[in-house]
Structure formats: structure tokens, C-alpha cells
Design an enzyme around this catalytic site. Structure first.
Site, PDB file in Angstrom:
ATOM      1  N   GLU A 262       0.787  -1.219   0.000  1.00 15.22           N
ATOM      2  CA  GLU A 262       0.000   0.000   0.000  1.00 15.22           C
ATOM      3  C   GLU A 262       0.824   1.276   0.000  1.00 15.22           C
ATOM      4  O   GLU A 262       0.434   2.282   0.607  1.00 15.22           O
ATOM      5  CB  GLU A 262      -0.933  -0.011   1.217  1.00 15.22           C
ATOM      6  CG  GLU A 262      -0.217   0.014   2.568  1.00 15.22           C
ATOM      7  CD  GLU A 262       0.125  -1.356   3.147  1.00 15.22           C
ATOM      8  OE1 GLU A 262       0.416  -1.439   4.349  1.00 15.22           O
ATOM      9  OE2 GLU A 262       0.107  -2.343   2.383  1.00 15.22           O
ATOM     10  N   HIS A 286      -8.351  -3.738  -1.000  1.00 15.89           N
ATOM     11  CA  HIS A 286      -7.584  -3.854   0.240  1.00 15.89           C
ATOM     12  C   HIS A 286      -6.498  -2.780   0.310  1.00 15.89           C
ATOM     13  O   HIS A 286      -6.387  -2.059   1.312  1.00 15.89           O
ATOM     14  CB  HIS A 286      -6.959  -5.255   0.317  1.00 15.89           C
ATOM     15  CG  HIS A 286      -6.166  -5.500   1.557  1.00 15.89           C
ATOM     16  ND1 HIS A 286      -6.702  -6.098   2.679  1.00 15.89           N
ATOM     17  CD2 HIS A 286      -4.880  -5.220   1.875  1.00 15.89           C
ATOM     18  CE1 HIS A 286      -5.782  -6.173   3.627  1.00 15.89           C
ATOM     19  NE2 HIS A 286      -4.661  -5.652   3.154  1.00 15.89           N
ATOM     20  N   GLU A 287      -5.689  -2.675  -0.755  1.00 22.63           N
ATOM     21  CA  GLU A 287      -4.588  -1.707  -0.730  1.00 22.63           C
ATOM     22  C   GLU A 287      -5.113  -0.283  -0.684  1.00 22.63           C
ATOM     23  O   GLU A 287      -4.531   0.586  -0.031  1.00 22.63           O
ATOM     24  CB  GLU A 287      -3.676  -1.909  -1.937  1.00 22.63           C
ATOM     25  CG  GLU A 287      -3.118  -3.319  -2.095  1.00 22.63           C
ATOM     26  CD  GLU A 287      -2.463  -3.879  -0.845  1.00 22.63           C
ATOM     27  OE1 GLU A 287      -1.942  -3.095  -0.029  1.00 22.63           O
ATOM     28  OE2 GLU A 287      -2.482  -5.109  -0.664  1.00 22.63           O
ATOM     29  N   HIS A 290      -6.050   0.743   2.775  1.00 22.78           N
ATOM     30  CA  HIS A 290      -4.863   1.091   3.570  1.00 22.78           C
ATOM     31  C   HIS A 290      -4.546   2.581   3.520  1.00 22.78           C
ATOM     32  O   HIS A 290      -3.820   3.092   4.392  1.00 22.78           O
ATOM     33  CB  HIS A 290      -3.652   0.317   3.064  1.00 22.78           C
ATOM     34  CG  HIS A 290      -3.396  -0.970   3.770  1.00 22.78           C
ATOM     35  ND1 HIS A 290      -3.311  -1.071   5.142  1.00 22.78           N
ATOM     36  CD2 HIS A 290      -3.175  -2.227   3.293  1.00 22.78           C
ATOM     37  CE1 HIS A 290      -3.053  -2.323   5.486  1.00 22.78           C
ATOM     38  NE2 HIS A 290      -2.978  -3.045   4.380  1.00 22.78           N
ATOM     39  N   ASP A 366       9.036 -10.768  10.087  1.00 20.57           N
ATOM     40  CA  ASP A 366       8.741 -11.548   8.888  1.00 20.57           C
ATOM     41  C   ASP A 366       8.398 -12.988   9.240  1.00 20.57           C
ATOM     42  O   ASP A 366       7.571 -13.627   8.568  1.00 20.57           O
ATOM     43  CB  ASP A 366       9.933 -11.533   7.922  1.00 20.57           C
ATOM     44  CG  ASP A 366      10.081 -10.200   7.211  1.00 20.57           C
ATOM     45  OD1 ASP A 366       9.058  -9.555   6.940  1.00 20.57           O
ATOM     46  OD2 ASP A 366      11.219  -9.799   6.930  1.00 20.57           O
TER      47      ASP A 366
END
Length: 592
Positions: A262, A286-287, A290, A366
Site C-alpha cells: 500500500e 484492500h490496498e 490502507h 517476517d
């Protein structure tokens, strides 16, 4: 010393930079960036200043008008990198650092021409989330220390640079290179620094939205994402006016490890979204969401990652519901449920990584990455909305965005704000079970529809001989087919796979969500006709969402394990470093 983020050497008692000025020279031959960063403080500062670095070659540190200043790199930490400590003299307003990136900078992926669509020019892209900005620039690499930035990027002539910032001009330098300038006036967390360089073209989608891609894919990308302006309008209905001026997108080469990232003003997207039927544009929803939940209001550290992702998944499905109706939203929640269950299974021996309020001291973020903050977090947001009602929750959202605009917050700050604006709501939904207890609360909201129930019942009847009729198969949308495949038994026979392959024509699907779901079933069944397509996908695509289940399914039989190791040996040089780590961990778990 006060370090509020376990993944940064940032000390809240020290001066905080308010803006960066970057000069980046992109060297494709050496696969390095030669950089200079000026940290601006806005006022006179002095004393020690700790910055994050990882693998950087620090060449010089000076204060303009003063000259060189003392600096020292600390010991190497496998997760954090090295602390760069500066001794800043009194009266300092700026510090300039000259440096070079390392050969294995995790934030940067360098692609040779043959790894691109056009196969005629090299390509570079960055991925700074979770904590990889420090491999691209020395900085206070924590979401708490938000910064505006300016940048000048010099690249070989014929290539184009784009960034998570607004372009302010470009010109040839006269030496076979070209410089591009950018400005990001709003303060962002360092993980949203983003750069890409390649042979790029763009197409306008609306007065404020544009898509970039290689010339070979830009037309397909423009068609696929044609409806992005409608998404922006729906998102503004939820959250208020779009805060970043433009919403541009860049479709990257297939090695990009995520579905999307994003980065403000320049969302990065995987080319696996180019399904040819607009069936995967929910990733763009979705992005886009953000832009508010994550970019405008940001988690203070990766321990509070759910504040970014849980809200964004919830918002993504609200946008889909307003665009396509209740059934589409219910299917989205069903697909998310499958991802959530897979992540809970993966972390069954590490239940501390299945809570929302994480404690990650000594843990690489991560390694903790999963669908849990996304899907469990979204269910907590949905539970709050159900508890107080849609209208009251809508008002709360606007207040929330206004109160924390361009800031980074903790779970504790969020909960205090909810208690102030929606008293009793957290207790009513048993928020503690979401935030601090493993697994999914028994009271988590359920998302049902007649369409979803029918698909579920049909899939569950497989073992008893239940099969969809030809007229059903023809009528199903891509989302319905994906949910059906997800709900089939995980262990099918070769004959089962042959039936699915014949009746659904799965091998040639352009929708990678469907294709990978099918190939995962086929790999688990040791279905040999799928092996060439599995190889093709794993060689070409580096998206971690697809690599983990496919390589995992290949681990169930001796000959598929051998196939997996053979494919990884061939594919790994083209994978992003994050993707290589994921696959290596899957292969290590194979039976001896």
C-alpha cells in the site's frame, strides 16, 4: 534510553527527524544504490542520535556548515542490523550521510532483463515492510518516527523511476542517465518508502488514478483496474476524503512477494491479479483501504500490526459489499476463514503468534507474518460494528481517523479511544480474547449466505459422491469456484483430481487464486498431469501466498518432494529474499 519499538534502535529521548532528502544513484551493473540522505530536524538538536542500518556501507557523516562528525556502527544483530550512532554537535539542524547499499539488501530486488515481461531492460523494486527500509537508507526505521521526504533518483537513460511520492520533474543528466524528482509532503512511516525503476508506461484511469506497468502488460492492467475510481468513492464514503491526492498503481514483475503493498501514491501490485476477468480486483480494494487504515493511522510497531491489517480487511469487505452485494462479501469472509485456519495450523506450536497484541522482542516480524492479524483482526472490528450498530460505528470510524490522522498508535491507545467513544463495547465483544488469547474466540461473528451454505454443503458431500451439475459449473463465478475448491477434502485421489480437471478445465485458469488452490489439491494427491503446470507457476511466480501452500502440498509424497527441491533449485535465484526464506522453511520441514 527509551526504545518503544523492539525492532528499531530508535530512542524516543533523542531528536526525531521530520523529513529526509534523498539522492539515490541506481547502479544496475553493481546491483547497488549509491545514496546520500539528509535528515532534517526542524529545530536545533544535539547529542547522540541512533539510526537503523542493515548491510549499508557508511562512507561519510557530516553536518552541513560544520563538517564531519563522529559516528560508529554497533555490533551486527541478525534481526535489527547495526545501530549507527552519531554524535551531533550543538545547533545541528541537518545531518548528511553518504552510503552505499549492500549486495543482499532485503528491501531491494534487482531483476535481470530476462526476469521481466519485456526481457530487454533490467528492473529494480523495493519492499521495505516489515523492517527493511534500513537496508535501503539509514533512518529511524520504526512507524513511530514518521517522516516526509524529497528524493532525486538517477537511473540509466530509457528507464523510468517511480516512488511512493508525487513526481516533481525529471531531466536528462547528459551522461547517459536521467534524474527523477519526487516529494512526499505528508509524514509516513519508513516502511512506506518505495522505489521502482524499469521500462514503464502508464495509463490514466481517472483524474486522480493511474496504472503503471511494463509496456507488454500496461493495457491489460488498465482494463483490469478500470473500476478503481468507483472503489475510491466507496472508500471515501466509509472514511472521509481521500488524503493522498493521487491513487496510482504499479504492476510489478511476477517475483514481487506480496499481492499488493500500500505505498502511498503508488500502490505496488502483483501481476497475478491480471486474471483477465477482473475477478481479483478485491486486492486493490484492500490496498486502497490502507490509504486510511495503515497509511493515515498506522500501527506504532509490528507488535500492533493488526491495527493496520484487521481494519483494512474489514474495510475491503465493506467496499466489496457496497459494490457487489452481501453474497460477494460473505464469499470474501469464507475465503478469509480458510486463510485464517491455515495460519492457525501453521502456528499451532507457537500459540503466542496467534494473538493480536503481539510480543515480538527477539522475533523477526517476517517470521511472525500470517493471516492472523488480517482475519482475526477483521473479525474483532466486525464484532465491534455488530455490537454498536452500523451507523454508530461509522461515526466512530470518522472520529478515529480524525483523532489519529498522520500518527502511529498502539493497541492500548486504540482501546482507550474505543472506551471513550463507545463505552462498554470492548467488554461486550470480549476484546481481550481477540487481543491476548490464542485462536479464535467462540463468539467471533459468522458470515453466512444461502449461496455460501449451498457451496459448503456440495463440497462436503464429495466423499459421498456429491458432484456439481454441469449447469452449476457453468453458472459459478470465480469466487464461487474458489470457495468450492477450498472446501473440498484436502486429500483427494488421482481419480478425484482427474474429474475436477476435466469438468472445470482448471489447468488453464488465469485466476491464480483458483489455479493455485487447484494445484495445491493436485500436488497433495500426487496427480502427475499437474506437475508441468506446478513447475511453471513456481518458476514464474514469487508471491509468498502461493509458494507456501504449493511447496507444502508437494511435501506429502516422495516424488513430489523431489520435484519441489528440483523446482526450488531452479526458481530460487528469481525469488525475492523473503520468498526464498519462506520456501526454505517449508522444505526444511519435509520428512527426511
Amino acid at each position: 534510553m527509551h526504545r518503544p519499538d523492539p525492532h528499531s534502535y530508535y530512542d524516543a529521548a533523542q531528536p526525531k527527524a521530520r523529513r529526509l532528502r534523498l539522492k539515490l544513484g541506481v547502479d544496475f551493473a553493481a546491483k547497488r544504490i549509491d545514496g546520500e540522505v539528509v535528515l532534517e530536524f526542524g529545530e536545533a538538536v544535539s547529542g547522540p542520535l541512533d539510526l537503523d542500518t542493515k548491510g549499508l556501507e557508511i562512507r561519510a557523516v557530516q553536518v552541513p556548515g560544520h563538517g564531519p562528525i563522529a559516528w560508529v556502527l554497533g555490533e551486527v544483530d541478525a534481526i535489527l542490523g547495526q545501530r549507527l550512532r552519531l554524535e551531533v554537535p550543538a545547533g545541528t539542524r541537518e545531518v548528511a550521510i553518504t552510503y552505499r547499499t549492500g549486495a543482499d539488501a532485503m528491501a531491494l530486488q534487482w531483476l535481470d532483463p530476462e526476469q521481466t515481461e519485456g526481457k530487454v531492460a533490467p528492473y529494480l523494486f523495493s519492499q521495505c515492510q516489515q523492517i527493511h527500509a534500513r537496508t535501503m537508507v539509514p533512518c529511524q526505521d520504526t512507524p513511530i518516527a514518521r517522516i516526509a521526504y524529497q528524493a532525486e533518483v538517477t537511473v540509466p537513460e530509457g528507464l523510468t523511476a517511480v516512488m511512493s511520492a508525487g513526481p516533481t520533474g525529471n531531466e536528462a543528466t547528459g551522461d547517459g542517465r536521467h534524474s527523477f524528482r519526487f516529494t512526499m509532503p505528508q509524514p509516513i512511516p519508513s516502511y512506506l518508502l518505495a522505489l521502482a525503476v524499469g521500462r514503464l508506461e502508464s495509463r490514466d484511469l481517472s483524474p486522480r488514478a493511474r496504472v503503471w506497468a511494463e509496456p507488454e502488460t500496461v493495457a491489460a492492467a488498465a482494463w483490469e483496474f478500470e473500476g478503481v475510481e468507483a472503489m475510491i468513492l466507496k472508500a471515501e464514503g466509509l472514511f472521509g476524503p481521500y488524503p493522498w491526492d493521487r491513487y496510482d498503481m504499479l504492476v510489478l514483475p511476477p517475483s514481487f512477494p506480496y499481492g499488493g503493498m500500500e505505498n502511498p501514491r503508488m500502490t505496488f501490485l502483483t501481476p497475478t491479479l491480471l486474471a483477465g476477468d477482473r475477478s481479483l480486483v478485491d486486492v486493490v480494494a484492500h490496498e486502497l483501504a490502507h490509504s486510511w487504515t495503515g497509511n493515515l493511522v498506522t500501527n506504532a510497531s509490528m507488535e500492533h500490526f493488526w491495527l493496520n491489517e484487521g481494519f483494512t480487511v474489514w474495510a475491503e469487505r465493506k467496499i466489496l459489499r457496497t459494490l457487489h452485494g452481501d453474497d460477494a462479501a460473505a464469499l470474501g469472509w469464507a475465503m478469509g476463514q480458510k486463510a485464517l485456519e491455515d495460519s492457525l495450523e501453521r502456528f499451532k506450536n507457537e500459540p503466542h503468534l496467534t494473538v493480536l497484541r503481539l510480543h515480538l522482542e527477539g522475533i523477526d516480524p517476517d517470521d511472525a507474518f500470517s493471516s492472523i492479524p488480517y482475519e482475526k483482526g477483521a473479525r474483532m472490528v466486525a464484532a465491534l460494528e455488530h455490537q454498536v450498530g452500523e451507523a454508530d460505528f461509522q461515526r466512530f470510524l470518522r472520529d478515529y481517523m480524525d483523532a489519529f490522522r498522520f500518527t502511529s498508535i498502539t493497541t492500548e491507545q486504540f482501546c482507550a479511544f474505543v472506551d471513550q467513544k463507545l463505552p462498554g463495547a470492548l467488554a461486550a465483544v470480549n476484546a481481550k480474547a481477540y487481543l491476548d488469547e490464542p485462536g479464535i474466540p467462540a463468539t467471533a461473528p459468522q458470515f453466512r449466505s444461502a449461496q455460501l451454505d449451498n457451496l459448503t454443503a456440495l463440497a462436503e458431500s464429495w466423499a459421498a459422491g456429491g458432484r456439481p451439475a454441469p449447469q452449476q459449473i457453468v453458472a459459478w463465478t470465480p469466487a464461487e469456484l474458489q470457495v468450492y475448491l477450498q472446501k473440498l477434502p484436502r486429500q483427494l485421489s488421482v481419480a478425484d483430481c482427474a474429474w475436477l480437471d476435466e469438468h472445470f478445465q482448471l489447468m488453464g485458469r488465469g485466476n491464480h487464486e483458483i489455479l493455485v488452490e487447484w494445484l495445491t489439491l493436485a500436488a497433495a494427491a500426487d496427480y502427475e498431469p499437474a506437475f508441468p503446470r506446478i513447475r511453471e507457476v513456481l518458476i514464474r511466480v514469487g508471491r509468498m501466498k502461493y509458494l507456501r501452500p504449493l511447496y507444502g502440498a508437494l511435501g506429502q509424497h516422495p516424488r513430489t518432494r523431489a520435484l519441489a527441491r528440483e523446482i526450488f533449485a531452479a526458481a530460487s535465484p528469481g525469488y525475492h529474499g523473503l520468498s526464498r526464506r519462506v520456501v526454505a522453511s517449508v522444505l526444511e520441514a519435509y520428512p527426511a
